[in-house]
Design a protein around this motif. Structure first.
Motif, mmCIF file in Angstrom:
data_model
loop_
_atom_site.group_PDB
_atom_site.id
_atom_site.type_symbol
_atom_site.label_atom_id
_atom_site.label_comp_id
_atom_site.label_asym_id
_atom_site.label_seq_id
_atom_site.Cartn_x
_atom_site.Cartn_y
_atom_site.Cartn_z
ATOM 1 N N LEU A 37 -6.315 -33.794 1.085
ATOM 2 C CA LEU A 37 -5.124 -34.285 1.765
ATOM 3 C C LEU A 37 -5.366 -35.714 2.222
ATOM 4 C CD1 LEU A 37 -2.344 -33.860 3.195
ATOM 5 C CD2 LEU A 37 -3.659 -33.128 5.192
ATOM 6 N N GLU A 38 -4.336 -36.559 2.067
ATOM 7 C CA GLU A 38 -4.458 -37.939 2.507
ATOM 8 C C GLU A 38 -3.192 -38.354 3.257
ATOM 9 O OE1 GLU A 38 -7.186 -41.323 0.676
ATOM 10 O OE2 GLU A 38 -5.666 -40.561 -0.699
ATOM 11 N N VAL A 39 -3.386 -38.912 4.430
ATOM 12 C CA VAL A 39 -2.277 -39.437 5.226
ATOM 13 C C VAL A 39 -2.002 -40.873 4.791
ATOM 14 C CG1 VAL A 39 -1.519 -40.071 7.552
ATOM 15 C CG2 VAL A 39 -2.812 -37.957 7.202
ATOM 16 N N LEU A 40 -0.729 -41.194 4.553
ATOM 17 C CA LEU A 40 -0.334 -42.537 4.124
ATOM 18 C C LEU A 40 0.399 -43.223 5.269
ATOM 19 C CD1 LEU A 40 1.019 -41.718 0.524
ATOM 20 C CD2 LEU A 40 -1.348 -42.043 1.291
ATOM 21 N N LEU A 41 -0.308 -44.100 5.973
ATOM 22 C CA LEU A 41 0.235 -44.756 7.154
ATOM 23 C C LEU A 41 0.748 -46.154 6.834
ATOM 24 C CD1 LEU A 41 0.711 -45.148 10.216
ATOM 25 C CD2 LEU A 41 -1.698 -45.821 10.401
ATOM 26 N N SER A 42 2.018 -46.398 7.145
ATOM 27 C CA SER A 42 2.607 -47.728 7.029
ATOM 28 C C SER A 42 2.737 -48.309 8.428
ATOM 29 C CB SER A 42 3.986 -47.649 6.376
ATOM 30 O OG SER A 42 3.900 -47.131 5.074
ATOM 31 N N ALA A 43 2.184 -49.512 8.637
ATOM 32 C CA ALA A 43 2.191 -50.116 9.971
ATOM 33 C C ALA A 43 2.284 -51.628 9.860
ATOM 34 C CB ALA A 43 0.937 -49.707 10.736
ATOM 35 N N MET A 44 2.421 -52.287 11.017
ATOM 36 C CA MET A 44 2.513 -53.749 11.036
ATOM 37 C C MET A 44 1.584 -54.327 12.099
ATOM 38 S SD MET A 44 6.481 -54.840 10.413
ATOM 39 C CE MET A 44 5.969 -56.540 10.173
ATOM 40 N N ASN A 45 0.895 -55.384 11.706
ATOM 41 C CA ASN A 45 0.092 -56.194 12.632
ATOM 42 C C ASN A 45 -0.918 -55.393 13.445
ATOM 43 O OD1 ASN A 45 1.468 -58.647 11.899
ATOM 44 N ND2 ASN A 45 3.177 -57.982 13.177
ATOM 45 N N LEU A 46 -1.621 -54.490 12.781
ATOM 46 C CA LEU A 46 -2.706 -53.763 13.447
ATOM 47 C C LEU A 46 -3.920 -54.681 13.585
ATOM 48 C CD1 LEU A 46 -2.614 -50.305 11.613
ATOM 49 C CD2 LEU A 46 -1.478 -50.946 13.742
ATOM 50 N N LYS A 47 -4.710 -54.460 14.627
ATOM 51 C CA LYS A 47 -5.937 -55.243 14.797
ATOM 52 C C LYS A 47 -7.008 -54.769 13.823
ATOM 53 C CE LYS A 47 -5.212 -56.419 19.662
ATOM 54 N NZ LYS A 47 -5.741 -56.307 21.047
ATOM 55 N N ASP A 48 -7.099 -53.459 13.649
ATOM 56 C CA ASP A 48 -8.050 -52.881 12.704
ATOM 57 C C ASP A 48 -7.661 -51.435 12.420
ATOM 58 O OD1 ASP A 48 -9.135 -51.188 14.775
ATOM 59 O OD2 ASP A 48 -10.273 -52.932 15.480
ATOM 60 N N TYR A 49 -8.466 -50.770 11.609
ATOM 61 C CA TYR A 49 -8.130 -49.410 11.174
ATOM 62 C C TYR A 49 -8.282 -48.377 12.279
ATOM 63 C CZ TYR A 49 -12.919 -47.605 10.998
ATOM 64 O OH TYR A 49 -14.159 -47.155 11.321
ATOM 65 N N HIS A 50 -8.929 -48.715 13.385
ATOM 66 C CA HIS A 50 -9.187 -47.740 14.448
ATOM 67 C C HIS A 50 -7.905 -47.223 15.099
ATOM 68 C CE1 HIS A 50 -13.543 -47.836 14.466
ATOM 69 N NE2 HIS A 50 -13.503 -49.154 14.379
ATOM 70 N N TYR A 51 -6.784 -47.854 14.803
ATOM 71 C CA TYR A 51 -5.498 -47.378 15.342
ATOM 72 C C TYR A 51 -5.238 -45.924 14.948
ATOM 73 C CZ TYR A 51 -0.542 -47.246 16.542
ATOM 74 O OH TYR A 51 0.673 -46.913 17.086
ATOM 75 N N ILE A 52 -5.769 -45.509 13.816
ATOM 76 C CA ILE A 52 -5.514 -44.141 13.352
ATOM 77 C C ILE A 52 -6.055 -43.097 14.325
ATOM 78 C CG2 ILE A 52 -5.505 -44.873 10.944
ATOM 79 C CD1 ILE A 52 -8.234 -43.528 10.611
ATOM 80 N N GLU A 53 -7.043 -43.461 15.121
ATOM 81 C CA GLU A 53 -7.610 -42.518 16.096
ATOM 82 C C GLU A 53 -6.569 -42.133 17.143
ATOM 83 O OE1 GLU A 53 -11.026 -44.544 17.577
ATOM 84 O OE2 GLU A 53 -12.001 -44.633 15.599
ATOM 85 N N SER A 54 -5.699 -43.083 17.516
ATOM 86 C CA SER A 54 -4.657 -42.789 18.502
ATOM 87 C C SER A 54 -3.599 -41.846 17.946
ATOM 88 C CB SER A 54 -4.003 -44.084 18.981
ATOM 89 O OG SER A 54 -3.229 -44.668 17.949
ATOM 90 N N LEU A 55 -3.513 -41.752 16.624
ATOM 91 C CA LEU A 55 -2.564 -40.845 15.973
ATOM 92 C C LEU A 55 -3.195 -39.494 15.660
ATOM 93 C CD1 LEU A 55 -0.892 -43.323 13.439
ATOM 94 C CD2 LEU A 55 -0.362 -42.948 15.847
ATOM 95 N N ASN A 56 -4.461 -39.351 16.030
ATOM 96 C CA ASN A 56 -5.230 -38.126 15.781
ATOM 97 C C ASN A 56 -5.383 -37.841 14.291
ATOM 98 O OD1 ASN A 56 -6.784 -35.973 16.785
ATOM 99 N ND2 ASN A 56 -5.063 -34.545 16.654
ATOM 100 N N ILE A 57 -5.497 -38.894 13.493
ATOM 101 C CA ILE A 57 -5.779 -38.734 12.060
ATOM 102 C C ILE A 57 -7.283 -38.562 11.905
ATOM 103 C CG2 ILE A 57 -5.681 -39.823 9.786
ATOM 104 C CD1 ILE A 57 -3.195 -41.328 10.734
ATOM 105 N N THR A 58 -7.694 -37.362 11.567
ATOM 106 C CA THR A 58 -9.126 -37.043 11.505
ATOM 107 C C THR A 58 -9.637 -36.916 10.075
ATOM 108 O OG1 THR A 58 -8.549 -34.698 11.717
ATOM 109 C CG2 THR A 58 -9.115 -35.882 13.740
ATOM 110 N N GLY A 59 -8.728 -36.907 9.110
ATOM 111 C CA GLY A 59 -9.126 -36.748 7.715
ATOM 112 C C GLY A 59 -8.946 -38.030 6.926
ATOM 113 N N ASN A 60 -8.724 -37.880 5.631
ATOM 114 C CA ASN A 60 -8.558 -39.032 4.738
ATOM 115 C C ASN A 60 -7.253 -39.765 5.048
ATOM 116 O OD1 ASN A 60 -10.929 -38.386 3.114
ATOM 117 N ND2 ASN A 60 -9.732 -36.631 2.434
ATOM 118 N N CYS A 61 -7.316 -41.087 4.890
ATOM 119 C CA CYS A 61 -6.147 -41.894 5.262
ATOM 120 C C CYS A 61 -6.113 -43.195 4.470
ATOM 121 C CB CYS A 61 -6.193 -42.197 6.758
ATOM 122 S SG CYS A 61 -4.786 -43.143 7.369
#
Length: 289
Positions: A37-61
Motif C-alpha cells: 500500500l502506498e499513500v499519495l500525498l499532494s501538498a504545497m510548500n512543505l519544509k521537508d518530508y517529515h510533515y507526513i508524521e503529523s498525518l500519521n502516515i506510517t507506511g509507504n508514501c
C-alpha cells in the motif's frame, strides 16, 4: 498384489494432489498479504518530508511537494519518495504521484487528513476481501460527514460516486493504468473542483468495478479550504463545466439535481434560477472548447 499396488499409487497420487492444492492456497494468501500500500500525498510548500508524521502516515508514501524547487529524494529505506516540483495544480500532482508510485494499492491523500492507527491493515483487508474491486471508496470522518455515506458495503454507480471526495479513493494501480486526473480540474487549475468525480466516471465508463466500504480510515482536520470561497458565480460555472466533462448528455440532469438538492446550502448567497444559469454557462463553455 497388482491391485494393492495400483491402489497404493492412487492413494499416493491423491495425497500429492491435495498437497499441491494446499501449497497453492497458501501461496495465494501469502501474495495477498504481501500487497504493498502506498499513500499519495499532494501538498504545497512543505519544509521537508517529515510533515507526513503529523498525518500519521506510517507506511509507504509518495509526497509531491509543489514548491519553487525541482528534485527527488528517497528516505527511510525507500519507504518515502519525496518529489519537489515547480508544477502547479492538484490533478497534475496526483498524476505525478501515480507515476512515481511503486505500490500495488494506492490511496489519495490531502494535507489535512489524519489516518487512524491501523489504516494500512483496513485498506489491504478490504482489497483482499473484494478481489473483484478495482477501486474501493472508504470513509473519512469530517464535520459535514459524521457518518458514512452508505451504512453497508455496496457497488458504486454514476450517481453514488457524486458523494465521494478524493482522499476516500483507493485503487489497484495496475487497473487504472489508462486513467488519469483531468488537469484542467481541481485546486490550482482553471476549474477548481470535480477532478475526483471525472476520474470515477471515467473508471465506470471503462468497466472498472468500484466498491464502497464504510470503514473509517482517517479523520479530516478543520482547516480553511484552499478552493471553496462560497457559492459564487465562479463556483457554479466550474460545477457546470465539471458536470459536462463527466458526460455531455448526462450533464443537464446533473446540473438540475444539484440545483435542487443543494438549494438549502446556497440560498443565502444565490438564487435557484441564477445558480442554474451559471452552471449552464459553465457547461456551454466546456462543451464549446
Amino acid at each position: 498384489m497388482e491391485f494393492i499396488q495400483e491402489g497404493g499409487e492412487i492413494v499416493y497420487s491423491l495425497q500429492c494432489f491435495l498437497l499441491l492444492l494446499l501449497c497453492r492456497s497458501r501461496g495465494v494468501k501469502e501474495n495477498l498479504g504481501m500487497m504493498r500500500l502506498e499513500v499519495l500525498l499532494s501538498a504545497m510548500n512543505l519544509k521537508d518530508y517529515h510533515y507526513i508524521e503529523s498525518l500519521n502516515i506510517t507506511g509507504n508514501c509518495v509526497v509531491i511537494n509543489q514548491c519553487d524547487q525541482e528534485g527527488e529524494e528517497i528516505y527511510e529505506g525507500g519507504r518515502v519518495r519525496y518529489v519537489k516540483t515547480r508544477e502547479r495544480g492538484l490533478s497534475k500532482s496526483r498524476n505525478m504521484a501515480i507515476q512515481k508510485s511503486r505500490g500495488d494499492i494506492c490511496i489519495l491523500c490531502d494535507n489535512d487528513v489524519e489516518y487512524v492507527e491501523d489504516y494500512e491493515e483496513k485498506i489491504i483487508k478490504a482489497f483482499e476481501k473484494h478481489k473483484e474491486a478495482d477501486i474501493i471508496i472508504f470513509y473519512i470522518k469530517r464535520k459535514e460527514k459524521p457518518a458514512p455515506n452508505f451504512p453497508k458495503e455496496r457497488k458504486m454507480g454514476y450517481l453514488s460516486v457524486l458523494k465521494i471526495f478524493s482522499p476516500e479513493i483507493a485503487f489497484r494501480k495496475e487497473k487504472i493504468a489508462h486513467l488519469s486526473f483531468h488537469e484542467k480540474f481541481g485546486a490550482g487549475a482553471k476549474y477548481s473542483m470535480g477532478e475526483e468525480n471525472i476520474f470515477l466516471y471515467d473508471a465506470l465508463k471503462k468497466g472498472l468495478h468500484i466498491h464502497y466500504v464504510p470503514v473509517q480510515i482517517a479523520s479530516l482536520r478543520e482547516t480553511e479550504s484552499t478552493w471553496f470561497t462560497g457559492y459564487t458565480d465562479k463556483y457554479f460555472r466550474d460545477r457546470g463545466a465539471n458536470y459536462c466533462a463527466m458526460g455531455k448528455c448526462l450533464s443537464i440532469f446533473l446540473i438540475l439535481q444539484f440545483a435542487l438538492r443543494k438549494r438549502k446550502l446556497y440560498k443565502g448567497e444565490n438564487t435557484f434560477f441564477h445558480s442554474l444559469v451559471m452552471m449552464l454557462k459553465g457547461r456551454r463553455e466546456w462543451k464549446n472548447q
